[in-house]
Design an enzyme around this catalytic site. Structure first.
Site, PDB file in Angstrom:
ATOM      1  N   SER A 427      -3.230 -10.717  -0.775  1.00 54.91           N
ATOM      2  CA  SER A 427      -2.819  -9.319  -0.862  1.00 54.91           C
ATOM      3  C   SER A 427      -2.890  -8.747  -2.275  1.00 54.91           C
ATOM      4  O   SER A 427      -2.893  -7.538  -2.446  1.00 54.91           O
ATOM      5  CB  SER A 427      -1.404  -9.161  -0.314  1.00 54.91           C
ATOM      6  OG  SER A 427      -0.523 -10.010  -0.993  1.00 54.91           O
ATOM      7  N   HIS A 455      -3.884  -8.012   5.898  1.00 52.54           N
ATOM      8  CA  HIS A 455      -4.851  -7.138   5.215  1.00 52.54           C
ATOM      9  C   HIS A 455      -6.269  -7.327   5.740  1.00 52.54           C
ATOM     10  O   HIS A 455      -7.210  -6.767   5.182  1.00 52.54           O
ATOM     11  CB  HIS A 455      -4.827  -7.393   3.711  1.00 52.54           C
ATOM     12  CG  HIS A 455      -3.561  -6.935   3.062  1.00 52.54           C
ATOM     13  ND1 HIS A 455      -3.326  -5.618   2.730  1.00 52.54           N
ATOM     14  CD2 HIS A 455      -2.441  -7.622   2.719  1.00 52.54           C
ATOM     15  CE1 HIS A 455      -2.127  -5.511   2.187  1.00 52.54           C
ATOM     16  NE2 HIS A 455      -1.564  -6.711   2.169  1.00 52.54           N
ATOM     17  N   LYS A 485      -0.325  -1.694   8.710  1.00 52.86           N
ATOM     18  CA  LYS A 485      -1.399  -1.379   7.769  1.00 52.86           C
ATOM     19  C   LYS A 485      -2.518  -0.664   8.520  1.00 52.86           C
ATOM     20  O   LYS A 485      -2.410   0.532   8.778  1.00 52.86           O
ATOM     21  CB  LYS A 485      -1.824  -2.654   7.042  1.00 52.86           C
ATOM     22  CG  LYS A 485      -0.635  -3.289   6.285  1.00 52.86           C
ATOM     23  CD  LYS A 485      -1.038  -4.416   5.391  1.00 52.86           C
ATOM     24  CE  LYS A 485       0.163  -5.248   4.929  1.00 52.86           C
ATOM     25  NZ  LYS A 485       1.135  -4.492   4.128  1.00 52.86           N
TER      26      LYS A 485
END
Ligand code: WAQ
Ligand code: MG
Length: 633
Positions: A427, A455, A485
């Site tokens: 990350s 991610h 996200k």
């Protein structure tokens, strides 16, 4: 002489007093005590002395006296502290208190105390520059308490104050330290005892002093001074303070730590964005380019997603009102879990309230004492916390070094369960785990493979299905993901075999004991997932944006690397990173500085996260602005 020695140390530099201390100890301890006092003088906060005098002598007759009883009065300001001191003196039958307190204007720089006639307010000490010094005293248990090791304001003051109140004619004492960092002082009288006042002066104030209050005939003054200066005294039953920080308000330790954090350039605050966050947002009344959102595919404000959330709110309510295993499970939860499992082509999925809780929830359920977790050095905090909470042995292998993982696993055969865990996309660096190799190693050692794809989902792989798609390999045993996200909502999840999910439902405390995520968030994630499936061009566009941005940065001479949509720009120094982020914001670009403890000390960086919705013009402007801000002037 009863086998005791009086030991006095005083240290100075260029003729100015730096520190002093004294003890009365058995002969057997004299040498060590003297050495400790010298050591203490040599590392005094006020600086290294150029002269240290140690005097070791016969203490003469020793009087044993009891310590004054101690009570602490908590005050928050110097004014409040002085007001409380004045009240205490009034209780002790002393008048003209304001005038007495005002005499502290005369005590600065004195080595000893002012001896003041409480009624006439005359100073009685023969040497007014030096004052009267009370000496030849100690805590009867000083050796046992290890007091000589370092300066302890309280330990020394209670001994002094107890002795002073035994002196003929003394009716009270007021003390304010001359240590700029020590704001606690006291008032002592025989009747009241030793009343500590937690704040009696402002922090940073180097002015202090002592006033010994005297009431009696003048002829007695020499005897009073002789007692203070010559009579050896051992003070018995000195009360210890309850805690090392008892002198402070309980919030003071917090304040001090916050001050240290700020001084290191590590203070943190939340910024408010006054709009939905897309590729741009409104901050402090103006539009800024957001280059740091993890809403990678711009779905958080997509009208289909917000409509799904609104519809779910109307149908199912805003909150679930219960844990999943009690009353919190509704059709949207089941639908989302089926959808996630189908998307990642695993048997089952389980939703958590946050991605953080998913990591903590899996590791703490799956591993315990007798198990081992092997964790990449740069794994996300939630994985680290999961390791800690599990109680399993945690082995941190070098970042991205799968040979290191292999070696450690080979040495861990005796554990009941072995779990290797890694971020899929790291990350803070944006690099990828070598998933095929990771899986091969785990399989060979019969270890669980666990990958956090927070991610990666929606970003990595042609259709955003993450690392397995990117590498065209199987999924790990355990895939952790987030709804917060690329899916533009909030929450986390775990995908894997049905057995795994059944196990977590029974054993994972963050799942069991959290209220279920509300239907609006769940329905929003579900709708976003449908869009991700239907509009794979979003994923492609995001990748194009990343490639374009790296190219325009390279044109500016800024070389960066990534395998995801996270682009770290190393600045290293914490304060410089913060200054750069501030300047970027001033110029209309929101790119946060990432600092310790999120990354290592001295490895601060600006962390760019791109969205599919950024335009080439914006990205080009961002690159030139970054160059202007980072170019050494
Ligand atoms: N005799 C007389 N006066 C003294 C002596 C002494 N032995 N030592 C210091 N003083 C005077 C001198 O004027 C100093 O400037 C002033 O007292 C303050 O001395 O419970 O640290 O050593 O936590 O700075 C109070 C503890 C600490 C409160 C006081 O005094 C608590 C302190 P400092
Ligand atoms: Mg001092």
């Amino acid at each position: 002489m009863k086998g005791l020695f009086s030991i006095k140390m005083r240290a100075s530099r260029a003729g100015t007093h730096v520190s002093g201390a004294e003890r009365i100890v058995p002969a057997a301890e004299a040498a060590q005590t003297a050495a400790r006092l010298v050591a203490r003088a040599l590392c005094h906060a006020k600086g290294t002395p150029d002269f240290i005098n140690v005097k070791i002598e016969d203490p003469g007759d020793i009087l044993n006296i009891p310590a004054l009883p101690v009570e602490t009065i908590v005050t928050r300001t110097a004014a409040e502290g002085r007001a409380r001191a004045a009240e205490l003196l009034a209780q002790a039958g002393i008048e003209r208190i304001d005038e007495i307190m005002a005499r502290f204007g005369e005590t600065h720089g004195m080595r000893g105390a002012m001896l003041l006639d409480v009624d006439t307010l005359e100073r009685l000490e023969p040497d007014r520059t030096r004052g009267v010094r009370a000496t030849r005293m100690d805590d009867a248990d000083s050796a046992a308490k290890g007091i000589a090791a370092k300066k302890n304001h309280y330990a020394e003051a209670i001994v002094l104050a107890s002795k002073v109140q035994q002196a003929p004619g003394i009716v009270g004492e007021i003390c304010i330290s001359d240590d700029p960092d020590y704001v606690t002082g006291y008032v002592a009288t025989r009747a009241l005892g030793y009343r500590r006042i937690t704040v009696i002066k402002d922090k940073g104030d180097p002015n202090g002093g002592r006033i010994f209050l005297y009431r009696g005939p003048r002829e007695q003054v020499p005897e009073t001074i002789r007692f203070l200066e010559q009579q050896s005294v051992l003070v018995t039953n000195v009360p210890s303070l309850e805690t090392p920080h008892a002198s402070a308000n309980r919030f003071d330790t917090l304040t001090e730590e916050l001050e240290d954090i700020a001084a290191a350039g590590l203070a943190r605050n939340c910024r408010t964005l006054d709009s939905a966050t897309g590729p741009t947002a409104v901050m402090d009344g103006r539009e800024v380019v957001v280059l740091s959102s993890n809403d990678y595919l711009d779905l958080a404000r997509d009208s289909r997603v917000t409509a799904a959330a609104a519809e779910a709110a109307r149908t199912w309510g805003t909150g679930s009102g219960g844990a999943r295993l009690t009353t919190g499970t509704q059709p949207p939860h089941i639908a989302l879990e089926r959808h996630l499992a189908a998307f990642l082509r695993t048997e089952a999925a389980l939703a958590y309230a946050t991605g953080y809780m998913a990591n903590v929830g899996v590791l703490s359920a799956l591993a315990g004492p007798g198990d081992v977790i092997l964790s990449d050095a740069l794994n996300h905090a939630s994985i680290i916390d999961g390791c800690r909470l599990s109680g399993a042995r945690a082995i941190v292998y070098r970042h991205g070094d799968l040979d290191d993982l292999d070696r450690h696993l080979a040495a861990c055969r005796s554990y009941r369960r072995r779990i290797a865990v890694s971020d899929g996309v790291f990350s803070m660096d944006g690099d990828l785990l070598d998933l095929p190799r990771f899986l091969e190693i785990c399989r060979r050692h019969n270890a669980f493979s666990m990958v956090d794809e927070a991610h990666a989902l929606g970003v990595v792989g042609a259709t955003g299905r993450g690392l397995a798609e990117h590498f065209d390999c199987p999924h790990p045993d355990i895939t952790v993901g987030t709804l917060s996200k690329a899916l533009g909502s909030e929450g986390g999840f775990v995908c894997g075999a049905q057995t795994l999910i059944d196990y977590l439902r029974n054993r994972s405390r963050p799942f069991i004991f959290s209220t279920a995520p509300g239907a609006p968030a769940v329905a929003a994630a579900d709708a976003a997932l449908s869009i991700l499936e239907a509009e794979r061009e979003r994923v492609a566009q995001l990748r194009k944006n990343v490639e374009f941005f790296i190219a325009v940065l390279a044109e500016q001479g800024i070389a960066v690397q990534t395998q995801s949509a996270i682009i770290p720009i190393r600045v290293d120094d914490e304060r410089r990173a913060v200054a750069a982020a501030d300047e970027l914001l001033r110029r209309g670009f929101l790119i946060p500085a990432i600092r310790y403890p999120t990354v290592a000390r001295g490895a601060a960086r600006l962390r760019v996260a791109l969205m599919s919705a950024h335009t080439p013009e914006t990205l080009r402007q961002a690159a030139t602005t970054l160059d202007a801000v980072l170019r050494p002037s």
